[in-house]
Design an enzyme around this catalytic site. Structure first.
Site, PDB file in Angstrom:
ATOM      1  N   ASP A  78       0.846  -1.199   0.000  1.00 44.66           N
ATOM      2  CA  ASP A  78       0.000   0.000   0.000  1.00 44.66           C
ATOM      3  C   ASP A  78       0.890   1.262   0.000  1.00 44.66           C
ATOM      4  OD1 ASP A  78       0.850  -0.083   2.614  1.00 44.66           O
ATOM      5  OD2 ASP A  78      -1.156  -0.009   3.517  1.00 44.66           O
ATOM      6  N   SER A  79       2.220   1.056   0.017  1.00 49.63           N
ATOM      7  CA  SER A  79       3.143   2.162  -0.260  1.00 49.63           C
ATOM      8  C   SER A  79       2.874   2.719  -1.647  1.00 49.63           C
ATOM      9  CB  SER A  79       4.595   1.664  -0.167  1.00 49.63           C
ATOM     10  OG  SER A  79       4.760   0.492  -0.941  1.00 49.63           O
TER      11      SER A  79
ATOM     12  N   ASP B 237      -1.036  -6.344  -0.715  1.00 56.08           N
ATOM     13  CA  ASP B 237      -1.123  -5.746   0.615  1.00 56.08           C
ATOM     14  C   ASP B 237      -2.580  -5.334   0.857  1.00 56.08           C
ATOM     15  OD1 ASP B 237       0.046  -4.917   2.940  1.00 56.08           O
ATOM     16  OD2 ASP B 237       1.057  -3.166   2.083  1.00 56.08           O
TER      17      ASP B 237
ATOM     18  N   LYS C  93      -1.015  -9.671   2.505  1.00 56.71           N
ATOM     19  CA  LYS C  93      -0.319  -9.222   3.731  1.00 56.71           C
ATOM     20  C   LYS C  93      -1.252  -8.273   4.468  1.00 56.71           C
ATOM     21  CE  LYS C  93       3.028  -5.876   3.716  1.00 56.71           C
ATOM     22  NZ  LYS C  93       2.443  -4.918   4.683  1.00 56.71           N
TER      23      LYS C  93
ATOM     24  N   GLU D  96      -1.494  -5.792   8.346  1.00 53.73           N
ATOM     25  CA  GLU D  96      -0.757  -5.253   9.495  1.00 53.73           C
ATOM     26  C   GLU D  96      -1.432  -5.646  10.803  1.00 53.73           C
ATOM     27  OE1 GLU D  96      -0.297  -0.999   8.994  1.00 53.73           O
ATOM     28  OE2 GLU D  96       0.676  -1.233   7.051  1.00 53.73           O
TER      29      GLU D  96
ATOM     30  N   GLU E   1       8.959  -4.250  10.457  1.00 53.32           N
ATOM     31  CA  GLU E   1       9.343  -2.927   9.939  1.00 53.32           C
ATOM     32  C   GLU E   1       9.831  -2.028  11.073  1.00 53.32           C
ATOM     33  OE1 GLU E   1       6.577  -1.079   7.236  1.00 53.32           O
ATOM     34  OE2 GLU E   1       7.684   0.813   7.238  1.00 53.32           O
TER      35      GLU E   1
HETATM   36  O1  KIV Z   1       3.475  -1.120   1.650  1.00 51.43           O
HETATM   37  C1  KIV Z   1       4.628  -1.571   1.617  1.00 51.43           C
HETATM   38  O2  KIV Z   1       5.405  -1.339   0.686  1.00 51.43           O
HETATM   39  C2  KIV Z   1       5.045  -2.409   2.720  1.00 51.43           C
HETATM   40  C3  KIV Z   1       6.484  -2.791   2.785  1.00 51.43           C
HETATM   41  C4  KIV Z   1       7.302  -1.640   3.180  1.00 51.43           C
HETATM   42  C5  KIV Z   1       6.709  -3.963   3.649  1.00 51.43           C
HETATM   43  O3  KIV Z   1       4.260  -2.752   3.544  1.00 51.43           O
END
Ligand code: KIV
Length: 302
Positions: A53-54, A92, A122, A124, A191
């Site tokens: 989600d970056s 994510d 993934k 959190e 992280e």
């Molecule tokens: O969103 C992302 O890119 C991440 C990574 C930094 C692990 O969660």
């Protein structure tokens, strides 16, 4: 060595990643958001491509990850899945796609596999998301956990700060990691935690840990592709190593192109199409030769 690892170009599986941990082979995970990047990173040998989600920060220009939607991640995961042949594609789960209820979390996780072509998701959080992880893994959806600095909680954390710096906070992260493993997660991203803590988590669980700002004691590492290729503007976090300055290379290439467009140097004859001489002569007779360029040609022709 497993069949997957031996054959080299077969799809990376959760079992292959666990075997890598057992054998002490480090796992390389990189974020990707589009087809051409996915192809390059897949061919370079990354085991996992994460549609993080970056995306919100590095591609869509948001200040943080909170505005990223399920549809955004699906759209970009589809592109990455088309480019990745060997790497495991991990979507994510964005903010509010799994927090509201277990049922909603399962439905959204399923969409990333069914519609977007991911092989895993993934999310959190630790103990607070264990019921989600159990339900997803029970439904056959492989899950990666994410502990330490969890960017979707940036407002609650009061900024992007290193987590787990006291032994009590560190113990909570170790407990969370154990809970995630028990719930069926096949890996955990750590992280921005002290390297001592990341090494302790890595020892405490049998599934692979993937660090970002967590030191060398993890089973693997992850970086955001824009960070490692020098495409991120502004502050570069301490944990990032910039392996190439593609930002400067792009800026130089674009500046060169713009100068040549304005001077008329581009396009040259070799970038242009021509007519048979007789047709050209007839056209010149009708229109007197027109502009300097010898042919039209849609930019779409290749
Ligand atoms: O969103 C992302 O890119 C991440 C990574 C930094 C692990 O969660």
């Amino acid at each position: 060595m497993s069949k997957t690892v031996e054959l080299g170009r077969e799809r990376i599986t959760t079992a292959a990643l666990r075997q890598m941990k057992t054998k002490g082979e480090r796992i390389a995970m990189i974020t990707a958001y589009d087809y051409p990047t996915a192809r390059i990173l897949d061919e370079a040998g990354a085991e996992i491509l994460l549609i993080g989600d970056s995306l919100g920060n590095v591609v869509l220009g948001y200040e943080n990850t909170l505005a990223v939607t399920v549809e955004d991640i699906i759209h970009h995961t589809k592109a990455v899945a088309r480019g990745a042949r060997r790497a495991m594609v991990v979507a994510d789960m964005p903010f509010m796609s799994y927090q509201v209820s277990v049922a909603e979390a399962l439905r959204n996780a399923g969409r990333f596999l069914q519609e977007a072509g991911a092989q895993a998701v993934k999310l959190e959080g630790g103990a607070s998301v264990v019921d989600r992880v159990e339900t997803m893994t029970g439904a056959g959806i492989p899950v990666i956990g994410h502990l330490g600095l969890t960017p979707q909680s940036v407002h609650q954390l009061g900024g992007y700060r290193v987590q787990g710096k006291t032994s009590a906070a560190a113990q909570k992260i170790i407990d969370d990691a154990r809970c995630l493993e028990e719930a069926g997660a096949f890996s955990i991203v750590l992280e921005c935690v002290p390297m001592e803590l990341a090494a302790a988590v890595t020892q405490a669980i049998s599934i692979p840990t993937i660090g970002i700002g967590a030191g060398a004691g993890c089973d693997g590492q992850v970086l955001v592709i824009h960070d490692l290729c020098g495409l991120t503007s502004g502050h570069t976090p301490k944990f990032v190593k910039v392996y190439a300055d593609l930002g400067s290379a792009m800026s130089q290439a674009a500046g060169h192109y713009i100068r040549e467009v304005k001077s008329g140097e581009f396009p040259a004859r070799e970038h242009s199409f021509t007519m048979p001489a007789s047709e050209s002569a007839e056209l010149n007779g009708l229109y007197g030769g027109g502009r300097k360029s010898e042919a039209s040609g849609s930019g779409k022709s290749r």
